[in-house]
Design a protein around this motif. Structure first.
Motif, mmCIF file in Angstrom:
data_model
loop_
_atom_site.group_PDB
_atom_site.id
_atom_site.type_symbol
_atom_site.label_atom_id
_atom_site.label_comp_id
_atom_site.label_asym_id
_atom_site.label_seq_id
_atom_site.Cartn_x
_atom_site.Cartn_y
_atom_site.Cartn_z
ATOM 1 N N ASP A 138 -25.593 101.807 -43.939
ATOM 2 C CA ASP A 138 -24.773 101.843 -44.404
ATOM 3 C C ASP A 138 -23.312 102.501 -45.275
ATOM 4 O O ASP A 138 -22.984 103.105 -44.844
ATOM 5 N N PHE A 139 -25.243 103.270 -46.090
ATOM 6 C CA PHE A 139 -24.512 104.240 -46.742
ATOM 7 C C PHE A 139 -23.848 106.401 -46.162
ATOM 8 O O PHE A 139 -22.762 107.028 -45.745
ATOM 9 N N LYS A 140 -24.897 105.488 -44.946
ATOM 10 C CA LYS A 140 -24.516 106.793 -43.404
ATOM 11 C C LYS A 140 -23.550 106.606 -42.717
ATOM 12 O O LYS A 140 -23.061 107.199 -41.695
ATOM 13 N N GLY A 141 -22.839 105.460 -42.562
ATOM 14 C CA GLY A 141 -21.081 104.714 -42.196
ATOM 15 C C GLY A 141 -21.393 104.355 -41.333
ATOM 16 O O GLY A 141 -20.781 103.988 -40.209
ATOM 17 N N THR A 142 -22.286 103.112 -41.140
ATOM 18 C CA THR A 142 -22.863 102.308 -40.069
ATOM 19 C C THR A 142 -23.070 102.935 -38.678
ATOM 20 O O THR A 142 -22.805 103.001 -37.029
#
Length: 141
Positions: free
Chosen positions: A19-23
């Motif tokens: 999620d942190f890396k943009g999924t």
């Protein structure tokens, strides 16, 4: 730490990183593999970790809609990454996993929130999942 609790912790950490890396779905297998090696190379429940993550990803749209419904004051994008992914696991287990008793799903999510979230995370997760569970009970008779 019991195996399934550790498996959920690794699933949450993997979903958090994703999620942190943009999924980006393409990097998810590498994230999972790294976290399994890093946090518990001898875990007997690797398949359980993968099952949770795959279940969350497969049902992500519906899970996020349910979170939005039961946390109406908190748009999904404003929920902290940790709480959002703990809720995703809890909703997945409550709604889609037939193997996990509802109270276990809720208690495990609360434990994760207390371990990884902020001061109010446990109460927030309990409130969202508890409301969802109560509605499910009402619908079932």
């Amino acid at each position: 730490m019991p195996n399934r609790h550790l498996a959920r912790s690794i699933a949450m950490q993997s979903l958090f990183e994703w999620d942190f890396k943009g999924t980006p779905t393409a990097i998810l297998p590498a994230i999972i593999e790294h976290n399994l090696k890093e946090f518990s190379p001898d875990l007997d429940e690797k398949e359980f970790t993968e099952q949770i993550i795959e279940g969350v990803i497969d049902h992500l749209k519906e899970i996020d809609e349910l979170i939005s419904k039961f946390a109406p004051s908190w748009p999904i994008g404003q929920i902290t990454l940790v709480d959002r992914n703990i809720l995703r696991i809890g909703v997945y287990e409550l709604k889609f996993s037939k193997d996990i008793p509802p109270k276990v799903a809720i208690n495990e999510a609360i434990d994760l929130a207390k371990s990884f979230g902020g001061a109010a995370s446990g109460k927030f997760v309990n409130g969202v999942l508890g409301s969802m569970y109560n509605e499910m009970q009402s619908a079932n008779g």
